[in-house]
Write a protein that holds these residues in place. Structure first.
Motif, PDB file in Angstrom:
ATOM      1  N   LEU A 107      85.174 -11.991  16.820  1.00  0.00           N
ATOM      2  CA  LEU A 107      84.490 -11.746  18.102  1.00  0.00           C
ATOM      3  C   LEU A 107      82.999 -12.077  18.053  1.00  0.00           C
ATOM      4  O   LEU A 107      82.287 -11.889  19.044  1.00  0.00           O
ATOM      5  CB  LEU A 107      84.706 -10.293  18.535  1.00  0.00           C
ATOM      6  N   TYR A 108      82.512 -12.540  16.902  1.00  0.00           N
ATOM      7  CA  TYR A 108      81.110 -12.978  16.859  1.00  0.00           C
ATOM      8  C   TYR A 108      80.998 -14.180  15.929  1.00  0.00           C
ATOM      9  O   TYR A 108      81.842 -14.371  15.032  1.00  0.00           O
ATOM     10  CB  TYR A 108      80.155 -11.851  16.437  1.00  0.00           C
ATOM     11  N   GLN A 147      75.444 -14.859  33.824  1.00  0.00           N
ATOM     12  CA  GLN A 147      74.436 -15.917  34.006  1.00  0.00           C
ATOM     13  C   GLN A 147      74.861 -17.226  33.357  1.00  0.00           C
ATOM     14  O   GLN A 147      74.248 -18.265  33.574  1.00  0.00           O
ATOM     15  CB  GLN A 147      73.098 -15.464  33.387  1.00  0.00           C
ATOM     16  N   GLY A 148      75.875 -17.131  32.480  1.00  0.00           N
ATOM     17  CA  GLY A 148      76.336 -18.342  31.790  1.00  0.00           C
ATOM     18  C   GLY A 148      75.341 -18.831  30.749  1.00  0.00           C
ATOM     19  O   GLY A 148      75.105 -20.034  30.594  1.00  0.00           O
ATOM     20  N   VAL A 150      83.501  -5.996  25.341  1.00  0.00           N
ATOM     21  CA  VAL A 150      82.416  -6.874  25.842  1.00  0.00           C
ATOM     22  C   VAL A 150      82.288  -8.114  24.962  1.00  0.00           C
ATOM     23  O   VAL A 150      82.008  -9.218  25.471  1.00  0.00           O
ATOM     24  CB  VAL A 150      81.070  -6.117  25.947  1.00  0.00           C
ATOM     25  N   LEU A 151      82.560  -7.987  23.666  1.00  0.00           N
ATOM     26  CA  LEU A 151      82.530  -9.182  22.804  1.00  0.00           C
ATOM     27  C   LEU A 151      83.700 -10.104  23.145  1.00  0.00           C
ATOM     28  O   LEU A 151      83.570 -11.334  23.118  1.00  0.00           O
ATOM     29  CB  LEU A 151      82.558  -8.785  21.323  1.00  0.00           C
ATOM     30  N   GLN A 152      84.824  -9.523  23.535  1.00  0.00           N
ATOM     31  CA  GLN A 152      85.989 -10.331  23.959  1.00  0.00           C
ATOM     32  C   GLN A 152      85.643 -11.094  25.225  1.00  0.00           C
ATOM     33  O   GLN A 152      85.981 -12.286  25.380  1.00  0.00           O
ATOM     34  CB  GLN A 152      87.195  -9.424  24.200  1.00  0.00           C
ATOM     35  N   GLU A 153      84.900 -10.442  26.133  1.00  0.00           N
ATOM     36  CA  GLU A 153      84.501 -11.121  27.390  1.00  0.00           C
ATOM     37  C   GLU A 153      83.596 -12.315  27.087  1.00  0.00           C
ATOM     38  O   GLU A 153      83.747 -13.390  27.657  1.00  0.00           O
ATOM     39  CB  GLU A 153      83.787 -10.127  28.317  1.00  0.00           C
ATOM     40  N   ALA A 154      82.670 -12.136  26.137  1.00  0.00           N
ATOM     41  CA  ALA A 154      81.783 -13.262  25.766  1.00  0.00           C
ATOM     42  C   ALA A 154      82.595 -14.380  25.130  1.00  0.00           C
ATOM     43  O   ALA A 154      82.388 -15.560  25.401  1.00  0.00           O
ATOM     44  CB  ALA A 154      80.706 -12.769  24.809  1.00  0.00           C
ATOM     45  N   LYS A 155      83.561 -13.985  24.294  1.00  0.00           N
ATOM     46  CA  LYS A 155      84.400 -15.007  23.627  1.00  0.00           C
ATOM     47  C   LYS A 155      85.203 -15.804  24.658  1.00  0.00           C
ATOM     48  O   LYS A 155      85.282 -17.034  24.588  1.00  0.00           O
ATOM     49  CB  LYS A 155      85.340 -14.327  22.629  1.00  0.00           C
ATOM     50  N   LEU A 204      74.853  -7.572  28.027  1.00  0.00           N
ATOM     51  CA  LEU A 204      75.752  -8.647  27.587  1.00  0.00           C
ATOM     52  C   LEU A 204      76.580  -9.159  28.758  1.00  0.00           C
ATOM     53  O   LEU A 204      76.755 -10.381  28.930  1.00  0.00           O
ATOM     54  CB  LEU A 204      76.660  -8.150  26.448  1.00  0.00           C
ATOM     55  N   ARG A 205      77.041  -8.251  29.606  1.00  0.00           N
ATOM     56  CA  ARG A 205      77.843  -8.677  30.777  1.00  0.00           C
ATOM     57  C   ARG A 205      76.967  -9.510  31.723  1.00  0.00           C
ATOM     58  O   ARG A 205      77.428 -10.512  32.287  1.00  0.00           O
ATOM     59  CB  ARG A 205      78.440  -7.467  31.483  1.00  0.00           C
TER      60      ARG A 205
END
Ligand code: GZL
Length: 316
Positions: free
Chosen positions: A118-119, A76-77, A94-99, A70-71
């Motif tokens: 978060l999803y 990679q964007g 990690v879900l917070q980072e994606a958000k 996920l990171r």
């Protein structure tokens, strides 16, 4: 002159926008079961049909590999992330980072304990209900006498293992003749199902004291069937067998009288997931937080050979 150039530019931009393939990162648990293999096959097919560039990562059943994937997708964007979470806890950061990177995440086939903000959505079955359907089949087919049940649980800490255990117990509650006497994880694999069933048989008078097996997925049931036969007993007769997934091989076992019932889980979680992502991207449509797939019971009365033929080429 200027107007025609502007029209040309608009057409090119439009074409570019339409042609710009969405890039979606998919963190898959692994290939522990036939059902999981089918989910991967169908996700790849769905991505190809929609012109989506799918970045696939196989975590080999390890959460740390999924978090790393996920990171990497965030770095990679990618435009979106699909995650089949191996266990239910440990996803918040990690879900917070994606958000924060404004990358929507869609959960496939399992759930997480993280806050639903978060999803984007979760696509899956009602896992508790699956366990209840399996348990009710046994209530209806175990007869009146004492029925000692052994249970092969899914991956420890995964939402299907937690919820399918609960659902089955809901169904048999109050039935004094039905008792779960042994329960252990087989990790959703055929090998795990066979090895744990061997220990159950040994502990239960060579299997003579076991009336039924409840397996959280068909692959563990198929492994257990092998162990029951090697112990000189008749699976499906001496020991009734109910499981979940509806993979082709369980229908072959049913056709041979060696399994009794399964609860279907569609491997096509990606279709609804990509539909939700497309609506969200095109006009900001926020999907429901849970897109539920159905759970249908199949038994030996449902032409198992026909059910096998209908599924055997779907990538299991
Ligand atoms: C359930 C899914 C489970 C399948 C197993 O939603 O996560 O994982 O039932 C697979 O076959 O291992």
């Amino acid at each position: 002159m200027i107007k025609s150039l502007m029209i040309t530019a608009a057409i090119c931009l439009g074409a570019t926008t339409l042609a710009s393939a969405q890039t979606v990162g998919f963190s898959q648990i692994g290939s522990e079961s036939g059902w999981r293999a089918a989910e991967t096959t169908i996700t790849r097919q769905q991505a190809e049909e929609r012109g989506i560039d799918l970045k696939f990562s196989d975590a080999q059943q390890k959460q740390e590999n999924q978090i790393a994937a996920l990171r990497s997708f965030v770095a990679q964007g990618v435009d979106a992330i699909l995650l089949a979470p191996v266990v239910a806890t440990g996803w918040d950061s990690v879900l917070q980072e994606a958000k924060e990177a404004e990358i929507p995440v869609v959960l496939l086939d399992r759930k997480v304990d993280s806050d639903e903000s978060l999803y984007l959505t979760a696509v899956g079955s009602d896992l508790v209900h699956e366990g209840e359907v399996a348990g009710q089949w046994l209530v209806d087919n175990a007869g009146e006498g004492e029925c000692r049940i052994v249970e092969l649980q899914g991956t420890t800490g995964s939402s299907p293992a937690i919820d399918r255990a609960q659902g089955f117990r809901n169904a048999i509650e109050g039935k004094d003749n039905l008792e779960i006497v042994r329960s252990q994880t087989g990790d959703f694999t055929r090998t795990g199902g066979k090895e744990v069933m061997e220990s159950f048989l040994q502990a239960e008078n060579g299997g003579k004291d076991i009336c039924a097996l409840y397996a959280h997925n068909d692959d563990m049931a198929i492994g257990a069937i092998q162990a029951i036969k090697e112990a000189g007993l008749k699976p499906g007769e001496d020991i009734k067998i109910v499981s979940i997934d509806a993979v082709p091989d369980i229908f072959q076992a049913m056709a041979a009288g060696e399994a009794n019932a399964t609860v279907e889980l569609t491997p096509n979680m990606a279709g609804p997931a990509f539909d939700a992502l497309e609506a969200y991207r095109n006009d900001g449509t926020e999907p429901k937080k849970f897109i539920q797939t159905e759970s249908k019971l199949y038994t030996q009365n449902d032409d198992p050979q026909e059910q096998y033929e209908a599924r055997k080429d779907l990538g299991y």
